[in-house]
Design a protein around this motif. Structure first.
Motif: not given
Ligand SMILES: NC(=O)C1=CN([C@@H]2O[C@H](COP(=O)(O)OP(=O)(O)OC[C@H]3O[C@@H](n4cnc5c(N)ncnc54)[C@H](O)[C@@H]3O)[C@@H](O)[C@H]2O)[C@@H](O)CC1
Ligand SMILES: [K+]
Length: 460
Positions: A205-229
Motif C-alpha cells: 500500500g501507499t498509506m503509512r504512519t509517520l516513520p521515526s525521526v532519524s537525524s541525518t548528518k551532513p556529508d563530510v564534504a558538505a558546505h553551506k550551499f550543498s546543505r541547501g539554501m
C-alpha cells in the motif's frame, strides 16, 4: 494514545483486496482469523493479568476473532466469558463459535461486566450507526479496561463518519494494517494505544504512519550551499517569516536569506530589503522558496507568489499563499515541486467542496494542485499527487499555539532545499516538528522550537 511508526494503513476496500490476495496465495481466511484470535488472546492475557475477561462477540468476522480468542484464553487457563449480540452470520464466525465450548450470554442490560472487556462486536464491516439499545447496554460496561478488536465498535473504520464508540478502547489491536479511523480525528483518541497484529497479510500500500525521526548528518564534504539554501519571503508580519527562517536553519539548511525584513532572528540569517527578491529568485543556488508566513491576502502576496512560481524553484506555500498559487500550480501540473501547508480553515478556503475522510480530501487536494499537501492539525495528513499518504497522528498537542505553523513551513523549506523528493521532505519536516515539540512539552512557544538550548539538548 499512540500508533506504531511506519506501518501500513488500509481502507476497508483495500483490506478486502489484501485479504483476497492472501487467500489466492494459499493462506485461507480461517487461518487469518486464527492468527487474529491468537494475537488478541495474547494481548488480552497480558492486559488481564489473571483477572476475569468478558468477550463481546458480534455477528460478523470481528465476532469470529472474539470466539477464537475466547477459546485460546480458556485453554491457557484464563477466566473468560463470552456474550453475543446475535448468532454468527458468516461461515467463518459460525466455525469459530462452534469451537467455543463455554456458555454464550446474551448482550443485554443485565450483563455482568469483568475487569477486562474485549470488544469484538464490529470491525471494518460496520455499515450504519449502532442501535440505541446496544449503545445503552455497552455504556453500562464502561469504566473497565477495554481491548478493541481491529477498531472500537461503532467507529467507521475508513474515517468517513464521525461516529463515536460507546466503549472507548485502552488498547486496540489493528488486524493486518491500521485503518484510517486509528489516525484521524475524532475517532483516533477513542482507539487508545494502537498495536498492529500483522497476521501475515501483505498490506503493502501507499498509506503509512509517520516513520521515526532519524537525524541525518551532513556529508563530510558538505558546505553551506550543498546543505541547501532557502529564501524566505516576508510579508507585513515579519516575525512569522523570521520564525520560518530560523526553523529552516535549525532544520539543517546551510544558508538562509530572509527577504523583505530586517528582523532576522539570528545573525547567521541574511536579511535583505524586498528589492532584492527578484534577483534572489534567479540565484541558481536557492533550493527552496517559502512564501506565506505572516503574509495575508493582498496584491503584493499575489505578485510574490507568481514571481516564485515563474522562477520554477521548489516552493513551500503556507497560509494565504496557498489559495493565491493554486490556479497556476494546477496549470503547471507538477512542473514546480511544491509543498502546501494548510490548516483546516486554509484548506477549506483553498479546496472547497471536497468530501470523504481527511485522507481522501488531502489526496484530492494534492491531485488537483499536483503538489504535496500537508493538511495540518492534531491528525496531520501528508499527501502526494501520486497517492502516497503519511498520517502523523498523534502529533503533539503542545504545537497548538501561534507560530508553530511558521516553524513547520521553515522546516519544510530546509528539507526541500536538500534536493530530494518533496513528499519525503514534507514527511521529514513533520517528524522533525513533532519530535522537537515532544522534547519541549508544557509551556511550548513557537520560538522554543528554534531555540539553541533545545539544540544542545537534542545533541546530548
Ligand atoms: N480483513 C482480514 O484480513 C481479516 C479480518 N478479520 C476480521 O473481520 C472483520 C470484518 O468482518 P466482517 O466483514 O464480517 O464485518 P464485521 O464483523 O465488522 O461486521 C459485519 C456484520 O455486522 C452487521 N452490521 C453492520 N453494521 C451493523 C449495525 N450498525 N448494527 C448491527 N449489525 C450491523 C453486518 O450486517 C454484518 O453481519 C475485521 O474487522 C476483522 O476483525 C479477521 O477475521 C482476520 C482477517
Ligand atoms: K471491535
Amino acid at each position: 494514545m499512540s500508533v506504531p511508526a511506519n506501518v501500513p494503513i488500509l481502507t476497508s476496500e483495500a483490506m478486502r483486496a489484501a485479504e483476497a490476495a492472501c487467500a489466492a496465495s494459499g493462506v485461507s481466511l480461517s487461518e487469518l482469523m486464527d492468527r487474529a484470535g491468537a494475537a488478541i488472546a495474547d494481548i488480552a492475557w497480558r492486559m488481564a493479568a489473571g483477572s476475569p475477561i468478558l468477550i463481546l462477540c458480534g455477528p460478523g468476522n470481528n465476532g469470529g476473532d472474539g470466539y477464537v480468542a475466547a477459546r485460546l484464553l480458556a485453554e491457557r487457563g484464563a477466566e473468560v466469558r463470552v456474550a453475543a449480540l446475535a448468532d454468527p452470520a458468516t461461515e467463518l464466525a459460525r466455525a469459530a463459535r462452534a469451537l467455543w465450548t463455554g456458555a454464550v450470554e446474551p448482550l443485554d442490560r443485565d450483563l455482568a461486566p469483568a475487569a477486562l472487556i474485549v470488544d469484538a462486536l464490529f470491525g471494518v464491516g460496520l455499515s450504519r450507526p449502532l442501535p440505541y439499545e446496544l449503545i445503552e447496554n455497552l455504556q453500562s460496561l464502561a469504566g473497565r479496561r477495554v481491548l478493541a478488536v481491529d477498531v472500537p465498535s461503532g467507529v467507521a473504520s475508513d474515517g468517513v463518519r464521525d461516529w463515536s464508540p460507546p466503549l472507548p478502547a485502552d488498547v486496540t489491536v489493528a488486524l493486518g494494517a491500521l485503518k484510517p479511523a486509528h489516525v484521524l480525528l475524532p475517532t483516533a483518541p477513542h482507539c487508545g494505544q494502537v498495536l498492529l497484529a500483522r497476521i501475515g497479510i501483505d498490506a503493502g500500500g501507499t498509506m503509512r504512519t509517520l516513520p521515526s525521526v532519524s537525524s541525518t548528518k551532513p556529508d563530510v564534504a558538505a558546505h553551506k550551499f550543498s546543505r541547501g539554501m532557502v529564501l524566505v519571503r516576508a510579508g507585513p508580519m515579519p516575525g512569522a517569516a523570521g520564525l520560518a527562517s530560523a526553523a529552516a536553519l535549525r532544520a539543517g539548511a546551510g544558508y538562509v536569506v530572509l527577504s523583505g525584513s530586517d528582523h532576522a532572528p539570528f545573525s547567521a540569517i541574511i536579511a535583505e530589503d524586498g528589492a532584492g527578491y527578484a534577483d534572489r529568485l534567479g540565484d541558481a543556488r536557492i533550493g527552496a522558496v517559502i512564501v506565506g508566513p505572516g503574509y495575508p491576502v493582498s496584491d503584493a502576496l499575489d505578485d510574490d507568489v507568481m514571481a516564485a512560481l515563474d522562477a520554477g524553484k521548489p516552493l513551500v506555500l503556507d497560509a494565504a499563499a496557498i489559495a493565491a498559487a493554486l490556479p497556476r500550480l494546477h496549470q503547471l501540473d507538477g512542473a514546480v515541486p511544491a509543498i502546501l501547508t494548510p490548516h483546516e480553515g486554509e484548506f477549506a478556503r483553498a479546496f472547497p467542496g471536497l468530501s470523504g475522510s481527511k485522507i481522501d480530501r488531502a489526496l484530492a487536494a494534492a491531485a488537483f494542485a499536483q503538489a504535496v499537501v500537508v493538511y495540518k492539525g492534531a491528525d496531520t495528513i501528508i499527501a502526494a499527487p501520486d497517492g502516497r499518504v503519511v498520517a502523523a497522528w498523534p502529533g503533539s498537542p503542545w504545537l497548538a499555539t501561534a507560530g508553530t505553523g511558521d516553524v513547520l513551513a521553515g522546516a519544510c523549506g530546509a528539507m526541500l532545499a536538500r534536493g530530494g523528493d518533496a513528499f519525503d521532505a514534507a514527511v521529514a519536516a513533520v517528524g522533525w516538528h513533532i519530535a522537537r515539540a515532544a522534547r519541549i512539552g508544557p509551556g511550548l512557544v513557537a520560538d522554543d522550537l528554534v531555540a539553541d538550548d533545545l539544540v544542545r539538548e537534542c545533541n546530548d
